[in-house]
Design an enzyme around this catalytic site. Structure first.
Site, PDB file in Angstrom:
ATOM      1  CG  ASP A 142      -2.043   1.023   1.128  1.00 19.47           C
ATOM      2  OD1 ASP A 142      -2.376   1.446   0.005  1.00 19.47           O
ATOM      3  OD2 ASP A 142      -2.580   1.422   2.178  1.00 19.47           O
ATOM      4  CB  CYS A 202     -20.632  -4.501   1.176  1.00 19.26           C
ATOM      5  SG  CYS A 202     -20.710  -4.944  -0.576  1.00 19.26           S
TER       6      CYS A 202
END
Length: 358
Positions: A142, A202
Protein backbone atom coordinates in the site's frame (compact mmCIF):
# COMPACT_ATOMS: atom_id res chain seq x y z
CA UNK A 1 17.66 -24.51 -5.56
CA UNK A 2 17.31 -24.22 -9.32
CA UNK A 3 13.86 -25.75 -9.85
CA UNK A 4 11.45 -22.79 -9.90
CA UNK A 5 8.43 -24.87 -8.87
CA UNK A 6 10.29 -26.12 -5.81
CA UNK A 7 11.42 -22.57 -5.07
CA UNK A 8 7.84 -21.30 -5.31
CA UNK A 9 6.69 -23.89 -2.77
CA UNK A 10 9.56 -22.95 -0.48
CA UNK A 11 8.73 -19.23 -0.73
CA UNK A 12 5.17 -19.92 0.34
CA UNK A 13 6.36 -21.96 3.30
CA UNK A 14 8.85 -19.28 4.34
CA UNK A 15 6.13 -16.65 4.08
CA UNK A 16 3.88 -18.59 6.42
CA UNK A 17 6.76 -18.82 8.90
CA UNK A 18 6.93 -15.02 8.79
CA UNK A 19 3.28 -14.61 9.78
CA UNK A 20 1.58 -14.44 6.38
CA UNK A 21 -1.56 -16.55 6.11
CA UNK A 22 -1.07 -17.25 2.42
CA UNK A 23 1.14 -16.37 -0.53
CA UNK A 24 0.40 -16.78 -4.22
CA UNK A 25 2.10 -15.87 -7.49
CA UNK A 26 0.75 -13.86 -10.44
CA UNK A 27 2.06 -12.74 -13.79
CA UNK A 28 2.18 -9.01 -14.53
CA UNK A 29 -0.54 -8.65 -17.17
CA UNK A 30 -3.26 -6.38 -15.77
CA UNK A 31 -4.31 -4.96 -19.13
CA UNK A 32 -7.89 -6.12 -18.48
CA UNK A 33 -8.05 -3.61 -15.60
CA UNK A 34 -6.80 -0.54 -17.45
CA UNK A 35 -10.06 0.64 -19.01
CA UNK A 36 -12.00 0.30 -15.76
CA UNK A 37 -9.32 2.15 -13.82
CA UNK A 38 -9.27 5.01 -16.33
CA UNK A 39 -13.07 5.25 -16.24
CA UNK A 40 -12.94 5.45 -12.44
CA UNK A 41 -10.44 8.29 -12.64
CA UNK A 42 -12.47 10.07 -15.34
CA UNK A 43 -15.48 10.10 -13.01
CA UNK A 44 -13.38 11.82 -10.36
CA UNK A 45 -14.07 9.07 -7.86
CA UNK A 46 -10.50 9.34 -6.52
CA UNK A 47 -11.24 12.80 -5.10
CA UNK A 48 -8.12 14.50 -3.73
CA UNK A 49 -6.03 11.33 -4.05
CA UNK A 50 -4.00 12.78 -6.91
CA UNK A 51 -1.42 10.03 -6.50
CA UNK A 52 -3.98 7.62 -7.98
CA UNK A 53 -3.61 9.37 -11.34
CA UNK A 54 -0.08 10.75 -11.16
CA UNK A 55 1.65 7.62 -12.44
CA UNK A 56 -0.66 7.09 -15.40
CA UNK A 57 -1.05 3.41 -16.26
CA UNK A 58 2.06 2.31 -14.37
CA UNK A 59 -0.33 1.17 -11.66
CA UNK A 60 -1.61 -1.50 -14.05
CA UNK A 61 1.80 -2.26 -15.54
CA UNK A 62 4.14 -3.71 -12.91
CA UNK A 63 6.96 -4.17 -15.42
CA UNK A 64 6.94 -0.43 -16.12
CA UNK A 65 6.94 0.44 -12.44
CA UNK A 66 9.84 -1.93 -11.73
CA UNK A 67 11.67 -2.84 -14.97
CA UNK A 68 12.49 -6.50 -15.18
CA UNK A 69 9.50 -7.66 -13.17
CA UNK A 70 7.92 -10.82 -14.55
CA UNK A 71 6.09 -12.11 -11.45
CA UNK A 72 4.44 -10.70 -8.36
CA UNK A 73 4.38 -12.69 -5.14
CA UNK A 74 1.23 -11.58 -3.32
CA UNK A 75 0.74 -12.10 0.40
CA UNK A 76 -2.05 -11.62 2.91
CA UNK A 77 -1.71 -11.16 6.66
CA UNK A 78 -4.71 -11.16 9.04
CA UNK A 79 -4.95 -8.29 11.51
CA UNK A 80 -7.86 -9.15 13.79
CA UNK A 81 -6.32 -9.28 17.31
CA UNK A 82 -6.65 -12.64 19.00
CA UNK A 83 -8.07 -10.95 22.11
CA UNK A 84 -10.94 -9.59 19.99
CA UNK A 85 -11.78 -12.81 18.19
CA UNK A 86 -14.84 -13.94 20.14
CA UNK A 87 -17.90 -11.88 19.23
CA UNK A 88 -15.94 -9.13 17.54
CA UNK A 89 -18.69 -8.24 15.08
CA UNK A 90 -21.36 -7.89 17.77
CA UNK A 91 -18.99 -5.79 19.87
CA UNK A 92 -18.22 -3.46 16.97
CA UNK A 93 -21.90 -3.08 16.15
CA UNK A 94 -22.54 -2.12 19.77
CA UNK A 95 -19.84 0.55 19.74
CA UNK A 96 -21.17 2.01 16.51
CA UNK A 97 -24.56 2.39 18.20
CA UNK A 98 -23.05 4.15 21.23
CA UNK A 99 -22.93 7.81 20.25
CA UNK A 100 -20.31 8.61 22.90
CA UNK A 101 -17.83 6.00 21.64
CA UNK A 102 -15.00 6.78 19.23
CA UNK A 103 -14.94 4.11 16.54
CA UNK A 104 -11.55 3.58 14.92
CA UNK A 105 -11.11 0.99 12.19
CA UNK A 106 -9.81 -2.30 13.51
CA UNK A 107 -6.77 -2.26 11.26
CA UNK A 108 -5.50 1.02 12.75
CA UNK A 109 -5.64 0.15 16.44
CA UNK A 110 -2.23 -1.52 16.53
CA UNK A 111 1.12 -0.95 14.87
CA UNK A 112 1.31 0.61 11.41
CA UNK A 113 0.78 -2.27 8.99
CA UNK A 114 3.07 -0.66 6.42
CA UNK A 115 6.01 -1.19 8.77
CA UNK A 116 5.02 -4.74 9.71
CA UNK A 117 4.40 -6.10 6.21
CA UNK A 118 7.30 -4.28 4.59
CA UNK A 119 9.76 -5.63 7.16
CA UNK A 120 8.52 -9.19 6.81
CA UNK A 121 8.48 -9.09 3.02
CA UNK A 122 12.06 -7.84 3.17
CA UNK A 123 12.89 -10.79 5.39
CA UNK A 124 11.26 -13.08 2.84
CA UNK A 125 13.35 -11.56 0.06
CA UNK A 126 16.45 -12.06 2.18
CA UNK A 127 15.56 -15.70 2.71
CA UNK A 128 15.20 -16.19 -1.05
CA UNK A 129 18.51 -14.44 -1.66
CA UNK A 130 20.25 -16.66 0.87
CA UNK A 131 18.93 -19.66 -1.03
CA UNK A 132 19.57 -18.69 -4.65
CA UNK A 133 21.86 -15.67 -4.54
CA UNK A 134 21.12 -12.10 -5.70
CA UNK A 135 17.92 -11.57 -7.67
CA UNK A 136 15.83 -8.61 -8.75
CA UNK A 137 12.97 -7.63 -6.45
CA UNK A 138 11.10 -4.78 -4.81
CA UNK A 139 8.71 -4.86 -1.87
CA UNK A 140 5.40 -2.99 -1.69
CA UNK A 141 2.55 -2.69 0.76
CA UNK A 142 0.00 0.00 0.00
CA UNK A 143 2.93 2.31 -0.65
CA UNK A 144 3.25 2.79 -4.41
CA UNK A 145 1.18 2.79 -7.61
CA UNK A 146 0.29 -0.90 -7.36
CA UNK A 147 -3.08 -2.52 -8.10
CA UNK A 148 -2.94 -4.66 -5.00
CA UNK A 149 -6.41 -6.17 -5.19
CA UNK A 150 -6.13 -6.90 -8.91
CA UNK A 151 -2.80 -8.67 -8.42
CA UNK A 152 -4.07 -10.59 -5.39
CA UNK A 153 -7.17 -11.61 -7.32
CA UNK A 154 -5.12 -12.75 -10.30
CA UNK A 155 -2.83 -14.78 -8.07
CA UNK A 156 -5.73 -16.63 -6.45
CA UNK A 157 -5.59 -15.05 -2.98
CA UNK A 158 -9.32 -14.33 -3.31
CA UNK A 159 -11.81 -12.38 -5.37
CA UNK A 160 -12.82 -8.74 -5.51
CA UNK A 161 -15.96 -8.19 -3.46
CA UNK A 162 -18.70 -5.75 -4.38
CA UNK A 163 -17.17 -3.30 -1.88
CA UNK A 164 -13.96 -3.53 -4.00
CA UNK A 165 -11.94 -5.23 -1.23
CA UNK A 166 -10.46 -8.70 -1.60
CA UNK A 167 -12.49 -11.58 -0.17
CA UNK A 168 -11.32 -15.05 0.72
CA UNK A 169 -13.56 -18.03 1.47
CA UNK A 170 -11.48 -19.08 4.48
CA UNK A 171 -10.65 -15.62 5.82
CA UNK A 172 -13.21 -13.01 4.80
CA UNK A 173 -11.50 -9.66 4.25
CA UNK A 174 -9.87 -8.72 7.57
CA UNK A 175 -6.32 -8.88 6.27
CA UNK A 176 -3.59 -6.72 4.77
CA UNK A 177 -2.02 -7.26 1.37
CA UNK A 178 1.62 -6.98 0.37
CA UNK A 179 3.62 -7.68 -2.77
CA UNK A 180 7.10 -8.72 -3.80
CA UNK A 181 7.83 -7.80 -7.42
CA UNK A 182 10.50 -10.11 -8.82
CA UNK A 183 12.42 -11.04 -11.95
CA UNK A 184 12.12 -14.74 -11.10
CA UNK A 185 9.90 -16.56 -13.62
CA UNK A 186 8.10 -18.58 -10.95
CA UNK A 187 5.08 -20.74 -11.90
CA UNK A 188 1.86 -18.77 -11.45
CA UNK A 189 -1.21 -19.70 -9.44
CA UNK A 190 -4.73 -19.66 -10.80
CA UNK A 191 -7.51 -17.20 -9.86
CA UNK A 192 -10.47 -18.40 -7.82
CA UNK A 193 -14.14 -17.99 -8.71
CA UNK A 194 -16.04 -15.08 -7.11
CA UNK A 195 -18.56 -15.98 -4.41
CA UNK A 196 -20.59 -12.83 -3.70
CA UNK A 197 -23.59 -14.11 -5.62
CA UNK A 198 -26.69 -11.96 -5.18
CA UNK A 199 -25.56 -10.59 -1.80
CA UNK A 200 -25.60 -6.79 -1.50
CA UNK A 201 -24.98 -6.43 2.24
CA UNK A 202 -21.97 -4.14 1.81
CA UNK A 203 -23.83 -1.86 -0.58
CA UNK A 204 -26.94 -1.70 1.57
CA UNK A 205 -25.13 -0.93 4.82
CA UNK A 206 -22.69 1.75 3.61
CA UNK A 207 -23.60 4.85 5.67
CA UNK A 208 -22.78 7.35 2.92
CA UNK A 209 -23.77 5.23 -0.10
CA UNK A 210 -20.18 5.32 -1.32
CA UNK A 211 -20.53 1.97 -3.10
CA UNK A 212 -22.40 3.43 -6.05
CA UNK A 213 -22.69 0.09 -7.87
CA UNK A 214 -21.34 -3.41 -7.38
CA UNK A 215 -17.52 -3.23 -7.57
CA UNK A 216 -17.56 0.58 -7.92
CA UNK A 217 -16.62 2.94 -5.10
CA UNK A 218 -16.92 6.71 -5.12
CA UNK A 219 -14.10 7.42 -2.68
CA UNK A 220 -15.30 11.00 -2.20
CA UNK A 221 -18.24 9.64 -0.20
CA UNK A 222 -16.33 6.89 1.63
CA UNK A 223 -15.86 7.51 5.36
CA UNK A 224 -12.32 6.14 5.19
CA UNK A 225 -11.51 8.78 2.57
CA UNK A 226 -13.30 11.55 4.45
CA UNK A 227 -11.58 10.86 7.76
CA UNK A 228 -8.11 9.93 6.46
CA UNK A 229 -7.38 11.14 2.92
CA UNK A 230 -9.37 14.38 2.80
CA UNK A 231 -7.22 17.26 4.02
CA UNK A 232 -9.81 20.01 4.26
CA UNK A 233 -13.34 20.46 5.45
CA UNK A 234 -15.65 17.44 5.46
CA UNK A 235 -18.68 18.23 3.27
CA UNK A 236 -21.55 19.34 5.49
CA UNK A 237 -24.04 17.05 3.79
CA UNK A 238 -21.94 14.00 4.70
CA UNK A 239 -21.05 14.85 8.30
CA UNK A 240 -24.20 13.51 9.91
CA UNK A 241 -23.79 10.24 7.99
CA UNK A 242 -20.35 9.61 9.46
CA UNK A 243 -21.74 9.01 12.92
CA UNK A 244 -19.00 8.21 15.43
CA UNK A 245 -16.56 6.70 12.91
CA UNK A 246 -13.54 8.92 13.48
CA UNK A 247 -10.78 7.05 11.64
CA UNK A 248 -11.82 4.83 8.79
CA UNK A 249 -14.92 2.68 8.57
CA UNK A 250 -15.43 -1.08 8.79
CA UNK A 251 -19.15 -1.29 8.04
CA UNK A 252 -18.86 -2.94 4.63
CA UNK A 253 -16.67 -5.62 6.21
CA UNK A 254 -18.60 -5.83 9.47
CA UNK A 255 -21.79 -6.90 7.71
CA UNK A 256 -20.19 -9.06 5.01
CA UNK A 257 -21.27 -12.69 5.56
CA UNK A 258 -17.82 -13.95 4.61
CA UNK A 259 -16.27 -12.29 7.65
CA UNK A 260 -17.74 -14.93 9.91
CA UNK A 261 -14.57 -16.71 8.77
CA UNK A 262 -12.25 -13.80 9.60
CA UNK A 263 -8.92 -15.07 10.89
CA UNK A 264 -7.05 -13.67 13.87
CA UNK A 265 -3.47 -12.48 13.79
CA UNK A 266 -0.80 -14.28 15.74
CA UNK A 267 1.37 -11.15 15.78
CA UNK A 268 1.46 -8.84 18.81
CA UNK A 269 2.05 -5.94 16.39
CA UNK A 270 -1.71 -5.75 15.75
CA UNK A 271 -2.77 -5.85 19.40
CA UNK A 272 -4.75 -2.79 20.43
CA UNK A 273 -2.77 0.17 21.73
CA UNK A 274 -3.86 2.92 24.11
CA UNK A 275 -7.34 1.47 24.56
CA UNK A 276 -8.42 2.51 21.07
CA UNK A 277 -11.00 -0.28 21.00
CA UNK A 278 -12.83 1.21 23.98
CA UNK A 279 -12.17 4.94 23.90
CA UNK A 280 -14.72 7.76 24.16
CA UNK A 281 -14.94 10.71 21.81
CA UNK A 282 -14.47 13.12 24.71
CA UNK A 283 -11.27 11.40 25.82
CA UNK A 284 -9.68 11.35 22.37
CA UNK A 285 -10.82 14.90 21.60
CA UNK A 286 -8.95 15.95 24.73
CA UNK A 287 -5.58 14.77 23.42
CA UNK A 288 -3.11 17.60 23.09
CA UNK A 289 -0.77 17.65 20.13
CA UNK A 290 1.91 16.07 22.32
CA UNK A 291 -0.56 13.41 23.45
CA UNK A 292 -1.43 12.69 19.84
CA UNK A 293 2.21 12.39 18.79
CA UNK A 294 3.05 10.14 21.72
CA UNK A 295 -0.02 7.89 21.45
CA UNK A 296 0.19 7.45 17.69
CA UNK A 297 3.91 6.70 17.53
CA UNK A 298 4.34 3.72 15.19
CA UNK A 299 0.65 3.89 14.22
CA UNK A 300 -0.99 4.45 10.84
CA UNK A 301 -3.15 7.10 12.53
CA UNK A 302 -0.26 9.54 12.83
CA UNK A 303 -0.42 10.33 9.11
CA UNK A 304 -3.54 12.51 9.50
CA UNK A 305 -1.97 14.80 12.10
CA UNK A 306 -3.51 16.37 15.18
CA UNK A 307 -5.57 18.96 13.31
CA UNK A 308 -7.53 16.41 11.26
CA UNK A 309 -7.76 14.18 14.33
CA UNK A 310 -9.63 16.98 16.13
CA UNK A 311 -11.74 17.66 13.02
CA UNK A 312 -12.88 14.04 12.96
CA UNK A 313 -13.58 13.95 16.69
CA UNK A 314 -15.62 17.14 16.44
CA UNK A 315 -17.83 15.54 13.80
CA UNK A 316 -18.29 12.52 16.03
CA UNK A 317 -19.17 14.70 19.01
CA UNK A 318 -21.68 16.60 16.89
CA UNK A 319 -23.32 13.37 15.83
CA UNK A 320 -23.43 12.27 19.46
CA UNK A 321 -26.38 14.67 19.75
CA UNK A 322 -28.55 11.86 18.39
CA UNK A 323 -28.18 9.87 21.62
CA UNK A 324 -26.43 12.30 24.01
CA UNK A 325 -27.90 15.69 23.14
CA UNK A 326 -26.77 18.42 25.49
CA UNK A 327 -24.43 16.12 27.40
CA UNK A 328 -22.42 18.38 29.74
CA UNK A 329 -19.09 16.61 29.17
CA UNK A 330 -19.49 16.77 25.39
CA UNK A 331 -20.44 20.44 25.41
CA UNK A 332 -17.54 21.30 27.71
CA UNK A 333 -15.09 19.45 25.48
CA UNK A 334 -16.35 21.25 22.37
CA UNK A 335 -16.36 24.68 24.01
CA UNK A 336 -12.76 24.16 25.11
CA UNK A 337 -11.75 23.99 21.45
CA UNK A 338 -13.77 26.99 20.20
CA UNK A 339 -10.66 29.17 20.11
CA UNK A 340 -8.38 26.56 18.59
CA UNK A 341 -5.81 28.18 16.26
CA UNK A 342 -6.96 26.02 13.33
CA UNK A 343 -9.88 27.41 11.33
CA UNK A 344 -10.60 23.84 10.20
CA UNK A 345 -11.03 22.65 13.79
CA UNK A 346 -13.10 25.69 14.79
CA UNK A 347 -15.46 25.19 11.85
CA UNK A 348 -16.22 21.59 12.78
CA UNK A 349 -16.50 22.42 16.49
CA UNK A 350 -19.09 25.10 15.76
CA UNK A 351 -21.02 22.68 13.54
CA UNK A 352 -20.99 20.15 16.38
CA UNK A 353 -22.28 22.66 18.91
CA UNK A 354 -25.08 23.63 16.53
CA UNK A 355 -26.11 19.97 16.35
CA UNK A 356 -26.56 19.96 20.13
CA UNK A 357 -28.62 23.15 20.06
CA UNK A 358 -31.10 22.13 17.37
Amino acid sequence: MTDLATLADAIKAWGRELGFADLRIADVDLSHREAGFQAWLDKGYHGEMDYMASHGMKRARPAELVPGTVRVITARMPYLPEAAAAGWRQREEGRSADGSAAVISLYARGRDYHKVLRARLQQLAGRIENEIGPFGYRVFTDSAPVMEVALAEKSGLGWRGKHTLLLNREAGSMFFLGELFTDLALPVDQPVAPHCGQCSACIDVCPTRAIVAPYELDARRCISYLTIELKGSIPVELRSLIGNRVYGCDDCQLYCPWNKFAQTSGLPDFDVRHGLDNASLVALFGWSEDDFSRNTEGSAIRRIGHERWLRNMAVGLGNAAVTHKGDARILAALCARLDHPSALVREHVMWALERHSL
